[in-house]
Design a protein around this motif. Sequence first.
Motif, PDB file in Angstrom:
ATOM      1  N   GLU A  10       0.817  -1.225   0.000  1.00  0.00           N
ATOM      2  CA  GLU A  10       0.000   0.000   0.000  1.00  0.00           C
ATOM      3  C   GLU A  10       0.849   1.273   0.000  1.00  0.00           C
ATOM      4  O   GLU A  10       0.313   2.373  -0.041  1.00  0.00           O
ATOM      5  CB  GLU A  10      -0.913   0.009   1.228  1.00  0.00           C
ATOM      6  N   ALA A  11       2.158   1.124   0.012  1.00  0.00           N
ATOM      7  CA  ALA A  11       3.044   2.291   0.106  1.00  0.00           C
ATOM      8  C   ALA A  11       2.809   3.295  -1.025  1.00  0.00           C
ATOM      9  O   ALA A  11       2.792   4.506  -0.788  1.00  0.00           O
ATOM     10  CB  ALA A  11       4.508   1.858   0.137  1.00  0.00           C
ATOM     11  N   ALA A  12       2.622   2.826  -2.233  1.00  0.00           N
ATOM     12  CA  ALA A  12       2.418   3.740  -3.367  1.00  0.00           C
ATOM     13  C   ALA A  12       1.114   4.523  -3.205  1.00  0.00           C
ATOM     14  O   ALA A  12       1.071   5.723  -3.505  1.00  0.00           O
ATOM     15  CB  ALA A  12       2.420   2.973  -4.683  1.00  0.00           C
ATOM     16  N   ARG A  13       0.086   3.871  -2.718  1.00  0.00           N
ATOM     17  CA  ARG A  13      -1.201   4.558  -2.514  1.00  0.00           C
ATOM     18  C   ARG A  13      -1.111   5.571  -1.377  1.00  0.00           C
ATOM     19  O   ARG A  13      -1.691   6.655  -1.451  1.00  0.00           O
ATOM     20  CB  ARG A  13      -2.305   3.536  -2.261  1.00  0.00           C
ATOM     21  N   ILE A  14      -0.377   5.219  -0.318  1.00  0.00           N
ATOM     22  CA  ILE A  14      -0.186   6.151   0.787  1.00  0.00           C
ATOM     23  C   ILE A  14       0.623   7.351   0.308  1.00  0.00           C
ATOM     24  O   ILE A  14       0.286   8.505   0.589  1.00  0.00           O
ATOM     25  CB  ILE A  14       0.499   5.453   1.980  1.00  0.00           C
ATOM     26  N   HIS A  15       1.683   7.084  -0.456  1.00  0.00           N
ATOM     27  CA  HIS A  15       2.500   8.168  -1.003  1.00  0.00           C
ATOM     28  C   HIS A  15       1.659   9.090  -1.889  1.00  0.00           C
ATOM     29  O   HIS A  15       1.790  10.320  -1.822  1.00  0.00           O
ATOM     30  CB  HIS A  15       3.689   7.596  -1.771  1.00  0.00           C
ATOM     31  N   ALA A  16       0.793   8.526  -2.695  1.00  0.00           N
ATOM     32  CA  ALA A  16      -0.076   9.331  -3.560  1.00  0.00           C
ATOM     33  C   ALA A  16      -1.013  10.209  -2.723  1.00  0.00           C
ATOM     34  O   ALA A  16      -1.223  11.384  -3.044  1.00  0.00           O
ATOM     35  CB  ALA A  16      -0.878   8.430  -4.494  1.00  0.00           C
ATOM     36  N   LEU A  17      -1.557   9.661  -1.645  1.00  0.00           N
ATOM     37  CA  LEU A  17      -2.443  10.430  -0.771  1.00  0.00           C
ATOM     38  C   LEU A  17      -1.674  11.587  -0.124  1.00  0.00           C
ATOM     39  O   LEU A  17      -2.156  12.725  -0.112  1.00  0.00           O
ATOM     40  CB  LEU A  17      -3.021   9.518   0.323  1.00  0.00           C
ATOM     41  N   VAL A  18      -0.484  11.301   0.390  1.00  0.00           N
ATOM     42  CA  VAL A  18       0.334  12.336   1.021  1.00  0.00           C
ATOM     43  C   VAL A  18       0.688  13.422   0.000  1.00  0.00           C
ATOM     44  O   VAL A  18       0.557  14.618   0.278  1.00  0.00           O
ATOM     45  CB  VAL A  18       1.605  11.719   1.657  1.00  0.00           C
ATOM     46  N   SER A  19       1.098  13.030  -1.179  1.00  0.00           N
ATOM     47  CA  SER A  19       1.467  14.002  -2.222  1.00  0.00           C
ATOM     48  C   SER A  19       0.284  14.866  -2.633  1.00  0.00           C
ATOM     49  O   SER A  19       0.422  16.092  -2.776  1.00  0.00           O
ATOM     50  CB  SER A  19       2.027  13.271  -3.443  1.00  0.00           C
ATOM     51  N   GLU A  20      -0.871  14.240  -2.819  1.00  0.00           N
ATOM     52  CA  GLU A  20      -2.074  14.999  -3.192  1.00  0.00           C
ATOM     53  C   GLU A  20      -2.432  16.006  -2.093  1.00  0.00           C
ATOM     54  O   GLU A  20      -2.782  17.156  -2.386  1.00  0.00           O
ATOM     55  CB  GLU A  20      -3.244  14.044  -3.419  1.00  0.00           C
ATOM     56  N   THR A  21      -2.337  15.585  -0.845  1.00  0.00           N
ATOM     57  CA  THR A  21      -2.676  16.474   0.262  1.00  0.00           C
ATOM     58  C   THR A  21      -1.702  17.644   0.339  1.00  0.00           C
ATOM     59  O   THR A  21      -2.120  18.792   0.526  1.00  0.00           O
ATOM     60  CB  THR A  21      -2.699  15.691   1.591  1.00  0.00           C
ATOM     61  N   ILE A  22      -0.423  17.376   0.181  1.00  0.00           N
ATOM     62  CA  ILE A  22       0.568  18.458   0.166  1.00  0.00           C
ATOM     63  C   ILE A  22       0.249  19.433  -0.959  1.00  0.00           C
ATOM     64  O   ILE A  22       0.217  20.648  -0.751  1.00  0.00           O
ATOM     65  CB  ILE A  22       2.000  17.889   0.033  1.00  0.00           C
ATOM     66  N   ASP A  23       0.002  18.917  -2.157  1.00  0.00           N
ATOM     67  CA  ASP A  23      -0.266  19.787  -3.302  1.00  0.00           C
ATOM     68  C   ASP A  23      -1.517  20.644  -3.106  1.00  0.00           C
ATOM     69  O   ASP A  23      -1.550  21.808  -3.491  1.00  0.00           O
ATOM     70  CB  ASP A  23      -0.414  18.965  -4.585  1.00  0.00           C
ATOM     71  N   GLN A  24      -2.546  20.087  -2.509  1.00  0.00           N
ATOM     72  CA  GLN A  24      -3.804  20.828  -2.379  1.00  0.00           C
ATOM     73  C   GLN A  24      -3.872  21.701  -1.131  1.00  0.00           C
ATOM     74  O   GLN A  24      -4.587  22.701  -1.136  1.00  0.00           O
ATOM     75  CB  GLN A  24      -4.982  19.866  -2.417  1.00  0.00           C
ATOM     76  N   GLY A  63     -12.123  -0.052   0.658  1.00  0.00           N
ATOM     77  CA  GLY A  63     -10.910  -0.244  -0.131  1.00  0.00           C
ATOM     78  C   GLY A  63     -10.147   1.021  -0.451  1.00  0.00           C
ATOM     79  O   GLY A  63      -9.105   0.964  -1.090  1.00  0.00           O
ATOM     80  N   GLU A  64     -10.648   2.166  -0.020  1.00  0.00           N
ATOM     81  CA  GLU A  64      -9.979   3.442  -0.293  1.00  0.00           C
ATOM     82  C   GLU A  64      -9.224   3.904   0.950  1.00  0.00           C
ATOM     83  O   GLU A  64      -9.757   3.854   2.063  1.00  0.00           O
ATOM     84  CB  GLU A  64     -10.999   4.508  -0.696  1.00  0.00           C
ATOM     85  N   ILE A  65      -7.990   4.355   0.784  1.00  0.00           N
ATOM     86  CA  ILE A  65      -7.215   4.911   1.883  1.00  0.00           C
ATOM     87  C   ILE A  65      -7.561   6.395   1.986  1.00  0.00           C
ATOM     88  O   ILE A  65      -7.332   7.163   1.058  1.00  0.00           O
ATOM     89  CB  ILE A  65      -5.702   4.712   1.664  1.00  0.00           C
ATOM     90  N   LEU A  66      -8.155   6.771   3.127  1.00  0.00           N
ATOM     91  CA  LEU A  66      -8.591   8.150   3.327  1.00  0.00           C
ATOM     92  C   LEU A  66      -7.629   8.962   4.186  1.00  0.00           C
ATOM     93  O   LEU A  66      -7.682  10.189   4.184  1.00  0.00           O
ATOM     94  CB  LEU A  66      -9.982   8.171   3.967  1.00  0.00           C
ATOM     95  N   GLY A  67      -6.763   8.265   4.932  1.00  0.00           N
ATOM     96  CA  GLY A  67      -5.821   8.974   5.781  1.00  0.00           C
ATOM     97  C   GLY A  67      -4.731   8.051   6.265  1.00  0.00           C
ATOM     98  O   GLY A  67      -4.852   6.824   6.172  1.00  0.00           O
ATOM     99  N   THR A  68      -3.673   8.649   6.774  1.00  0.00           N
ATOM    100  CA  THR A  68      -2.539   7.889   7.288  1.00  0.00           C
ATOM    101  C   THR A  68      -1.906   8.635   8.452  1.00  0.00           C
ATOM    102  O   THR A  68      -1.999   9.863   8.540  1.00  0.00           O
ATOM    103  CB  THR A  68      -1.492   7.637   6.185  1.00  0.00           C
TER     104      THR A  68
END
Length: 155
Positions: A10-24, A63-68
């Motif tokens: 799940e690391a890639a999905r977590i990384h994508a969530l973190v990156s999206e949050t930083i960008d927005q 099935g969706e990662i909403l936070g970490t």
Amino acid sequence: MPIRKAETGEAARIHALVSETIDQCYVGHYTPKIVDSFHKFHDFDSIMSDIIAEKCYIFGENGEILGTVTADGAHVRRLFVSPRAQGKGVGKELLFFAESAAYAGGETFCEVDSSVPAESFYRRLGYTLREECEDDFYGENVRWKVFEYALPRRR
């Protein structure tokens, strides 16, 4: 409760969530160089390292990662919530989970290094300012705050 340890797959999905949050959420609060430094600090390898160390947790639904969050003793790190899920209690649940883990491990407080957009979140949940910090990142001065909370939390 939909919080569980993250798995290496799940690391890639977590990384994508973190990156999206930083960008927005960070644009407008920080310069482009500093936003880039947040991306570098929260890169795939650091996320994978926390997963392997069994310190990274996710909040997921359907099935969706909403936070970490990374729960590392008294230190709460990398608490990110998808922009689509912010304001719905996901961050609060992740923070309370990390606090409970810290308390179970014998800690008497939790601390967080807060980004500018997250300061009001921590204050609303009873965290108090412990320290104001600054450093030079990529030739630019950056300021952040360290907040703390005495455990245990009473809901």
